[in-house]
Design a protein around this motif. Sequence first.
Motif, mmCIF file in Angstrom:
data_model
loop_
_atom_site.group_PDB
_atom_site.id
_atom_site.type_symbol
_atom_site.label_atom_id
_atom_site.label_comp_id
_atom_site.label_asym_id
_atom_site.label_seq_id
_atom_site.Cartn_x
_atom_site.Cartn_y
_atom_site.Cartn_z
ATOM 1 N N ARG A 1 0.831 -1.206 0.000
ATOM 2 C CA ARG A 1 0.000 0.000 0.000
ATOM 3 C C ARG A 1 0.864 1.254 0.000
ATOM 4 O O ARG A 1 0.582 2.217 -0.720
ATOM 5 C CB ARG A 1 -0.924 0.002 1.216
ATOM 6 C CG ARG A 1 -2.047 -1.001 1.063
ATOM 7 C CD ARG A 1 -3.090 -0.812 2.129
ATOM 8 N NE ARG A 1 -4.292 -1.576 1.782
ATOM 9 C CZ ARG A 1 -5.394 -1.580 2.517
ATOM 10 N NH1 ARG A 1 -5.453 -0.865 3.620
ATOM 11 N NH2 ARG A 1 -6.434 -2.282 2.144
ATOM 12 N N GLN B 1 2.299 1.701 -3.488
ATOM 13 C CA GLN B 1 1.282 2.136 -4.455
ATOM 14 C C GLN B 1 0.874 3.584 -4.186
ATOM 15 O O GLN B 1 0.574 4.340 -5.103
ATOM 16 C CB GLN B 1 0.071 1.208 -4.390
ATOM 17 C CG GLN B 1 0.371 -0.155 -4.986
ATOM 18 C CD GLN B 1 -0.717 -1.166 -4.706
ATOM 19 O OE1 GLN B 1 -1.466 -1.042 -3.738
ATOM 20 N NE2 GLN B 1 -0.809 -2.194 -5.550
ATOM 21 N N ASN B 2 0.885 3.953 -2.906
ATOM 22 C CA ASN B 2 0.555 5.324 -2.533
ATOM 23 C C ASN B 2 1.524 6.308 -3.196
ATOM 24 O O ASN B 2 1.149 7.407 -3.576
ATOM 25 C CB ASN B 2 0.611 5.458 -1.015
ATOM 26 C CG ASN B 2 -0.229 6.612 -0.495
ATOM 27 O OD1 ASN B 2 -0.476 6.722 0.694
ATOM 28 N ND2 ASN B 2 -0.679 7.489 -1.376
ATOM 29 N N PHE B 3 2.788 5.892 -3.331
ATOM 30 C CA PHE B 3 3.773 6.761 -3.976
ATOM 31 C C PHE B 3 3.778 6.589 -5.493
ATOM 32 O O PHE B 3 4.730 6.986 -6.158
ATOM 33 C CB PHE B 3 5.166 6.509 -3.401
ATOM 34 C CG PHE B 3 5.319 7.053 -2.002
ATOM 35 C CD1 PHE B 3 5.407 8.423 -1.778
ATOM 36 C CD2 PHE B 3 5.364 6.195 -0.914
ATOM 37 C CE1 PHE B 3 5.535 8.927 -0.490
ATOM 38 C CE2 PHE B 3 5.493 6.698 0.377
ATOM 39 C CZ PHE B 3 5.572 8.059 0.583
ATOM 40 N N GLY B 4 2.730 5.960 -6.012
ATOM 41 C CA GLY B 4 2.575 5.879 -7.462
ATOM 42 C C GLY B 4 3.410 4.802 -8.117
ATOM 43 O O GLY B 4 3.617 4.830 -9.333
ATOM 44 N N PRO C 1 -4.970 5.050 -4.739
ATOM 45 C CA PRO C 1 -3.950 5.829 -4.033
ATOM 46 C C PRO C 1 -3.350 6.892 -4.940
ATOM 47 O O PRO C 1 -3.275 6.696 -6.152
ATOM 48 C CB PRO C 1 -2.901 4.780 -3.654
ATOM 49 C CG PRO C 1 -3.452 3.452 -4.001
ATOM 50 C CD PRO C 1 -4.649 3.633 -4.852
ATOM 51 N N ASP C 2 -2.923 7.991 -4.359
ATOM 52 C CA ASP C 2 -2.411 9.115 -5.145
ATOM 53 C C ASP C 2 -1.194 9.675 -4.422
ATOM 54 O O ASP C 2 -1.246 9.900 -3.216
ATOM 55 C CB ASP C 2 -3.505 10.182 -5.253
ATOM 56 C CG ASP C 2 -3.107 11.339 -6.148
ATOM 57 O OD1 ASP C 2 -3.864 11.644 -7.075
ATOM 58 O OD2 ASP C 2 -2.039 11.951 -5.910
ATOM 59 N N PRO C 3 -0.104 9.910 -5.138
ATOM 60 C CA PRO C 3 1.116 10.411 -4.493
ATOM 61 C C PRO C 3 0.938 11.770 -3.819
ATOM 62 O O PRO C 3 1.738 12.142 -2.973
ATOM 63 C CB PRO C 3 2.124 10.509 -5.641
ATOM 64 C CG PRO C 3 1.596 9.635 -6.704
ATOM 65 C CD PRO C 3 0.107 9.628 -6.568
ATOM 66 N N ARG D 1 -1.500 12.457 -1.916
ATOM 67 C CA ARG D 1 -2.195 12.206 -0.646
ATOM 68 C C ARG D 1 -1.586 10.971 -0.012
ATOM 69 O O ARG D 1 -1.832 9.856 -0.446
ATOM 70 C CB ARG D 1 -3.684 11.948 -0.905
ATOM 71 C CG ARG D 1 -4.442 13.203 -1.283
ATOM 72 C CD ARG D 1 -4.858 13.268 -2.725
ATOM 73 N NE ARG D 1 -5.797 12.229 -3.117
ATOM 74 C CZ ARG D 1 -6.546 12.286 -4.195
ATOM 75 N NH1 ARG D 1 -6.461 13.339 -5.015
ATOM 76 N NH2 ARG D 1 -7.342 11.309 -4.499
ATOM 77 N N ILE D 2 -0.780 11.179 1.004
ATOM 78 C CA ILE D 2 -0.010 10.049 1.535
ATOM 79 C C ILE D 2 -0.612 9.564 2.846
ATOM 80 O O ILE D 2 -0.981 10.343 3.715
ATOM 81 C CB ILE D 2 1.471 10.431 1.709
ATOM 82 C CG1 ILE D 2 2.098 10.730 0.343
ATOM 83 C CG2 ILE D 2 2.243 9.316 2.408
ATOM 84 C CD1 ILE D 2 2.127 9.569 -0.618
ATOM 85 N N PHE D 3 -0.689 8.259 2.937
ATOM 86 C CA PHE D 3 -1.243 7.576 4.093
ATOM 87 C C PHE D 3 -0.103 7.288 5.061
ATOM 88 O O PHE D 3 0.935 6.771 4.666
ATOM 89 C CB PHE D 3 -1.863 6.258 3.609
ATOM 90 C CG PHE D 3 -2.963 5.732 4.478
ATOM 91 C CD1 PHE D 3 -4.291 5.999 4.193
ATOM 92 C CD2 PHE D 3 -2.668 4.941 5.577
ATOM 93 C CE1 PHE D 3 -5.306 5.490 4.979
ATOM 94 C CE2 PHE D 3 -3.681 4.438 6.364
ATOM 95 C CZ PHE D 3 -5.005 4.706 6.075
#
Lengths: 264, 259
Positions: free
Chosen positions: A161, A164-167, B80-82, B84-86
């Motif tokens: 996750r 993937q969050n960092f693209g 997910p989008d860079p 907006r970080i979790f």
Amino acid sequence: MSASPSRAGIGQGRLAAFALPIGTIALLLVGWHVAVVASGSDLFPKPLDVLAGLVELVEKGLLLKYVVASLFRVTWGFGLAVLVGVPLGLVLGWWRPAFLALNPVIQALRPISPIAWIPVAILWFGIADAAPIFLIFLASVFPITVSSMAGVQNMQQVYLRAAQNFGMRGVPLFRRVILPAALPQILTGIRIALGVAWLVVVAAEMIAVNSGLGYLIIDARNAGKRYDLVVAGMVMIGSIGLVLDLLVRRLERIDSVRWGYGQR
Amino acid sequence: MANADPIVDVADLWMSFPGKQPDQPVHVLERVGLQVRHGEFVCIVGPSGCGKSTLLNVLGGFLGETRGTARVEGAPVRGPDPGRIFVFQENGVFPWLTVEQNVGFGLWQRSAAERDERVRHYIAMVGLQGFERSYPRELSGGMRQRVEIARALAANARVLFMDEPFGALDFLTRLKMRQDLVRIWQSENKTVLFVTHDIEEAVQLADRVLVMSKRPATIQAEVVIDLPRPRDLDSPGYLAARDRIFSIMGMDAHGGGVS
């Protein structure tokens, strides 16, 4: 595995790490000698006879030749198994259709002893080097594949996750996250596979070829009951196996995989 | 709290998971609506297991909503989008990378020079100088969370979704982390949506606290914390806000039930 620096202190732990195994080996050698003398056997060699046998093999130039021959086969068979097993395991762990399609086949092939493949190997490859290499490959490819697959399947979801969050996706995701996350388990599989590979090369050489440590053992037995050379071959197999294991264990200490092996 | 263009805009969001019986899905979220403005620090509190994390995971793009809309930065969340970080509760940093490699992870497409500069800057901001070459296993839990926060900031995330990021830390470390997070948020102009079960934490951090109900959860109240920072934890305003949230959640500040 290093001795834990408990109350005994680190220096003493190091001493024990050398003294204990060497003491054990010395005791075994003495016990072996006494047992042979007590039994009055004239066929089974005493430790010093085995040493003399090793010296004889060195003088004839056979020892190095046989060791190199065995290691050559292991290198090829095991190397091919790593090249096939790691990518295959990663794909099986990642892509569920591949897992569904191939896992039953793998699990059915896996329990077949490499020894059972010897007749098939001779049929396909004759008695050239290719036969034992094929057997070593077969024996080591399954542990590597299965551990690589499990490494991906057991990967913590949070790593995926975060990446993937960092693209990240596709090849970079595989190379930078999935592979390193699975690497500790892959290395464990590689270590098991190397032990199996060494086990199998000796068995294969007893039947299929005319060089190597396995051949040495069978040949010494058949040509004059030279049990000193039989045991000399066994000692070499054991020693080289020990060194191989120590080498792979060193890999497990590399910083980028140490996190996967507990805190000791 | 209507605003012309909120950063996070959730309207009538529903979420259910398949239950043990196929015809009895588990309803986790019902009619959730909330908005977060640009630069705002919003905390969501609620009882354990109420679905706060589920809501955050929908906004982060890791779960799809069952019904309703979740819009972030003007568009429906599709993954997910860079930007907006979790930030995860724990173990979100990569154990095979050093501190500086972790912090630079989100900059994998940038040049090495730019990456190095940003990494150095944000490692300093979270106070981890001297640990650049350390591995996560060599750090304390608080330091690992600092690495994760620095990783999000270095990637220039505009929104941080923080899922109980200090939940696994000891009390004193938590206090320090809260202070530092507020300092960083004030200097970086980020929008933060922060989930916690700790009411005190929420009141110490947030501009606004959204209180969720038990499952199936909805936003049952909004408490604006209009107190200057750094916050005085003994001030009447702080205590009043805290007690108000306690009472909304059916407790008093001494741990008893409200009659």
